[in-house]
Design a protein around this motif. Structure first.
Motif, short mmCIF file in Angstrom:
data_model
loop_
_atom_site.label_atom_id
_atom_site.label_comp_id
_atom_site.label_asym_id
_atom_site.label_seq_id
_atom_site.Cartn_x
_atom_site.Cartn_y
_atom_site.Cartn_z
N TYR A 52 10.94 -34.22 28.50
CA TYR A 52 10.11 -33.09 28.94
C TYR A 52 9.92 -33.07 30.45
N VAL A 59 17.93 -27.94 38.89
CA VAL A 59 17.92 -27.07 37.72
C VAL A 59 19.36 -26.66 37.40
N MET A 60 19.72 -26.72 36.14
CA MET A 60 21.04 -26.30 35.66
C MET A 60 22.19 -27.03 36.34
N GLY A 73 17.74 -25.28 32.03
CA GLY A 73 17.17 -24.26 32.91
C GLY A 73 15.86 -24.66 33.56
N GLN A 74 15.21 -25.72 33.03
CA GLN A 74 13.95 -26.18 33.62
C GLN A 74 14.14 -27.51 34.33
N ARG A 76 15.48 -30.25 33.02
CA ARG A 76 15.25 -31.40 32.15
C ARG A 76 16.60 -32.00 31.74
N ALA A 233 8.31 -24.29 22.15
CA ALA A 233 8.41 -24.97 23.44
C ALA A 233 7.26 -25.97 23.60
N PRO A 234 7.51 -27.09 24.22
CA PRO A 234 8.78 -27.53 24.82
C PRO A 234 9.59 -28.43 23.90
N GLN A 244 17.99 -21.20 24.31
CA GLN A 244 17.56 -21.18 25.71
C GLN A 244 18.74 -21.09 26.66
N ARG A 246 21.59 -19.65 26.06
CA ARG A 246 22.41 -18.47 25.82
C ARG A 246 22.44 -17.53 27.04
N THR A 247 21.26 -17.34 27.67
CA THR A 247 21.18 -16.42 28.81
C THR A 247 22.05 -16.89 29.97
N PHE A 248 22.23 -18.20 30.06
CA PHE A 248 22.97 -18.74 31.20
C PHE A 248 24.40 -19.10 30.82
N PHE A 250 27.24 -17.85 31.03
CA PHE A 250 28.33 -17.68 31.98
C PHE A 250 28.06 -18.40 33.31
N PHE A 251 26.90 -19.01 33.44
CA PHE A 251 26.56 -19.64 34.71
C PHE A 251 26.41 -21.14 34.56
#
Lengths: 287, 526
Positions: A52, A59-60, A73-74, A76, A233-234, A244, A246-248, A250-251
């Motif tokens: 946590y 990040v990432m 993304g946070q 961790r 969460a968390p 979580q 999924r949004t990233f 492609f990045f």
């Protein structure tokens, strides 16, 4: 000479375990599952950092570098979260399988033994079977709020009718056997008969099905968590972690891909192992 | 990463689904739909972005977010006592059905907005209206009980959009659901909820705000507002030209998107959309002002904002944004900076003793609270980072987020200790009088902030005719709230509008968070 026959007979009937492990794929699947269970059980001791703990400076970050599997993304540690996520996911799957399995098998055996109950119980199972688990999970989450308990209940309920049907069909075959007739003739009571003769002789197909079902339950549980109905969460949970990331995608693809691969591996291993168990337990398929 | 974007682009380009949009049509993408498009019944940005295109307001807002420009009213006068506004309307305005718009339509619209039966959640924005009347076909007199210094700015918001009485009465509760009739540059054609809302050009339109270069009708015949919930799908559509513009760009993708030659990204420096966590000041633990101060000190806002918004938002200090009217710089100095050891010391001194489970306790009360919010990506990420930061000082923050459809109802209850929200505003007075009057409890004053002094200052600011008096009163409120640490304001978001090279003139506006406003300069070029 007779000794030679005996040893040949023994070697012609190797143990189930040995039969399973003769299959390389099954051996690999079993080893993988054992590894996963060990990783989950030992998570607090193996995890390099607190799952946590957020590191806002990285990040990432991709796998390699300071963090073995990168960070999410946070910020961790993905490796630590994967270990703790395995814990929650496996526990969720096993809990649902145990609860659903016990209730299902009990219903199946009762239906097979007391035939007058068969119609009612099996129609009830048909009703349950026709209800999609995801929809049921959504309904439970709406009533009780999202959480792991709701997911376990939904998965258990989805497992009950399947287990009941397998248990019933197996038990019906067993009920027609002579040894059951013999046991009855000795005046054995119903419960004792079920416990001593019926249940033990139904174990093999149920074990195969339970192994296969474990994979499906884990997949379904992860899907419910992915939809936000499961672990909140968390808490690290493989499905929620994939959601979580999924949004990233492609990045920072590793955030979604790593937990997804873990789910994929576990489900595949369960399926391979289940198939191997079935082959090993089916006398017709024995060498 | 860039290669991935290119790959994504190629994949999408290869799909036959990315079929050519007709030359006379533009596709605008958004994340969510609104429940209805009745100006007085929805406070959603997703309703506003369409309503601004379908209707007009008496006055309009310039790109600087402060200057009031003509709209349906070509000029106006304010009486010396600040209580009477006289609007002189344009004479050439027609509704989409061709009927000329007259003063009675404006009177009807405002009266409908403030009618208690309408139950508009934003009726307070119209001021304390004494009477509104038409003195002739093109003059409206707007009379207030007491001066309202922000009336004109409030009247630029889409809630005050002039609507056609006949259509409202014909459609009843279905107004804005089955149809709409306004005076805007575009007219309602059809709506498939959670999918497409189609608008067609209002051919005789010539009364757009003077902030646009185009003074005539819109330059595109059809606008399709398309709901595309997945961020990656929106990005792919923008890059392939399958859709033409959107303001819903994930922050993580902005840098890459700016380097894509087929996409133009515009921004608006005067944008006001802030993120905050608000404490309910009468709930256990969070009612302790010292504890709130300690929590503010536990959070490293610059690092948080950099991590969550990828450098595309500004870390906030106190409640009001420095670009907003009547912002008080001195109040920022009263908000404590990032200092976890100081926070620990403060809690120790206040008697919050660290328990064996890592959570502090005082007089049997655990240093623990529940937060509510809407389940968005930013909320998820910032809340989990804050949760961890608070855990380090011995405070337990429990998070429960909801889907947007149920969140608003849950956030109007007394079940939580803090709430995560974000909102648009245009001035200190607008923001503070939305959230902090005691009369606004329990929602939007979800803090249960009930202070006669705050109420007095806000009333003074509201009715001030002298800007200096108003600024002083609002500065007092900002300082009071900073000292009380009622909010932890985290980020000041920026507005980015991305447009494909099929179109030009997609400039980011940002009034009430709406990116394209009336989009009068938007044009299809290829």
């Amino acid at each position: 000479m007779s000794g030679g026959v005996t040893s040949a007979a023994i070697s012609a009937r190797p143990s189930v375990l040995r039969l399973v492990f003769r299959d390389i794929a099954a051996a690999a699947a079993a080893s993988f599952l054992i590894l996963m269970v060990l990783a989950a059980a030992l998570a607090p001791w193996i995890a390099p950092v607190d799952p946590y703990e957020t590191d806002l400076m990285s990040v990432m970050s991709p796998p390699g570098g300071d963090y073995l599997l990168g960070t999410d993304g946070q910020g961790r540690d993905m490796f630590s979260r994967l270990l703790f996520g395995l814990r929650v996911t496996l526990l969720m799957g096993v809990a649902a399988l145990v609860v659903g399995g016990i209730i299902g098998v009990a219903i199946g055996l009762i239906a097979a033994h007391w035939r007058w109950l068969d119609g009612v119980l099996m129609r009830l199972m048909d009703v349950m079977l026709s209800f999609p688990a995801i929809l049921f999970g959504l309904a439970l989450a709406a009533i009780f709020g999202p959480g792991l308990v709701a997911v376990v209940i939904a998965l258990s309920v989805a497992t009950v009718p399947l287990m009941a049907r397998i248990a019933r069909s197996t038990a019906l075959v067993v009920m027609a056997q002579d040894y059951i007739e013999a046991a009855r003739a000795t005046g054995m009571g119903s419960f004792r008969l079920i416990r001593r003769h019926l249940a033990p002789n139904c174990v093999a197909p149920l074990l195969v099905f339970a192994t296969l079902r474990l994979g499906q339950v884990i997949l379904l549980g992860s899907a419910l968590s992915f939809l936000g109905l499961g672990a909140q969460a968390p808490t690290a949970e493989l499905g929620a972690m994939a959601a979580q990331g999924r949004t990233f995608l492609f990045f920072a693809p590793h955030i979604a891909v790593i937990p997804s691969l873990a789910i994929f591996g576990i489900v595949l291993a369960c399926n391979v192992l289940g198939d191997a168990l079935r082959d090993a337990l089916d006398p017709k398929l024995r060498p | 990463m860039r290669r991935l974007l290119t790959a994504l682009c190629l994949v999408a380009a290869a799909l036959p689904a990315a079929a050519q949009t007709p030359r006379n049509t533009a596709v605008l993408m958004r994340e969510i739909d609104a429940d209805r498009y009745d100006p007085v019944r929805s406070t959603a940005r997703s309703a506003g972005e369409v309503i601004y295109m379908m209707s007009d307001t008496l006055v309009s807002m310039d790109w600087d977010m402060q200057t009031i420009r003509p709209g349906l009213a070509q000029s106006w006068e304010v009486s010396p006592d600040g209580k009477t506004y006289t609007f002189h309307l344009r004479t050439d305005v027609t509704f989409c059905d061709g009927r000329p718009m007259v003063a009675d339509d404006v009177v009807y619209t405002i009266k409908r907005w403030i009618d208690p039966e309408t139950r508009s959640p934003v009726a307070w924005r119209a001021g304390k209206v004494k009477d509104i009347r038409a003195t002739d076909a093109h003059t409206v007199v707007y009379e207030l009980e007491e001066p309202f210094s922000e009336l004109l700015a409030q009247l630029t918001l889409f809630f005050a959009s002039v609507v056609d009485r006949n259509t409202v009465e014909r459609l009843g509760a279905n107004f804005g659901v089955q149809g709409f009739n306004g005076t805007g540059p575009y007219c309602w054609e059809s709506w498939t909820p959670r999918q497409d809302l189609v608008l067609t050009r209002h051919p005789t339109y010539a009364w757009g705000p003077p902030i646009f270069e185009n003074r005539g009708p819109a330059q595109i015949e059809r606008i399709i507002w398309r709901v595309v919930p997945e961020a990656t799908a929106r990005l792919a559509a923008l890059q392939t030209g399958a859709a033409d513009a959107t303001q819903y760009i994930p922050n993580v993708a902005l840098d890459q998107l700016r380097r894509v030659p087929s996409v133009t990204v515009t921004t608006q420096p005067n944008y006001l959309w802030d993120f905050y966590m608000a404490f309910k000041v009468d709930k256990p633990f969070v009612s302790d002002a010292t504890a709130r101060r300690a929590m503010a000190m536990a959070i490293n806002k610059p690092a948080l904002v950099r991590a969550v918004w990828f450098g595309h938002a500004q870390p906030a200090v106190n409640i009001i944004n420095p670009v907003a009217l009547d912002y008080d710089a001195a109040s920022d100095a009263l908000v404590p900076g990032f200092d976890p050891p100081g926070a620990m010391k403060l809690l120790d001194e206040a008697g919050w003793v660290l328990g064996s489970d890592g959570v502090r306790v005082k007089d049997g009360v655990r240093a623990s609270f529940l937060t509510y919010g809407i389940n968005t990506l930013e909320n998820q990420r910032q809340s989990e980072i804050m949760q961890q930061a608070l855990r380090r000082i011995g405070v337990e923050m429990r998070i429960q987020f909801f889907d947007a459809t149920v969140a608003w109802g849950r956030m109007a209850t007394q079940e939580f200790g803090a709430v995560f929200l974000s909102y648009p505003y245009f001035s200190a007075g607008d923001a503070l009088s939305l959230y902090f009057p005691s009369t606004q409890r329990p929602s939007p004053n979800r803090m249960n902030w009930n202070d006669p002094q705050t109420d007095a200052w806000l009333a003074q600011a509201r009715s001030a005719t002298d800007p200096a008096v108003r600024a002083t009163a609002l500065a007092n409120v900002q300082r009071q709230l900073a000292e009380a640490n009622v909010w932890i304001t985290t980020a000041r978001e920026q507005l980015f509008v991305g447009a494909s090279n099929r179109v030009t003139g997609a400039r980011a506006h940002g009034l009430y968070g709406v990116g394209l406003y009336k989009a009068l300069d938007l044009r299809v070029v290829r």
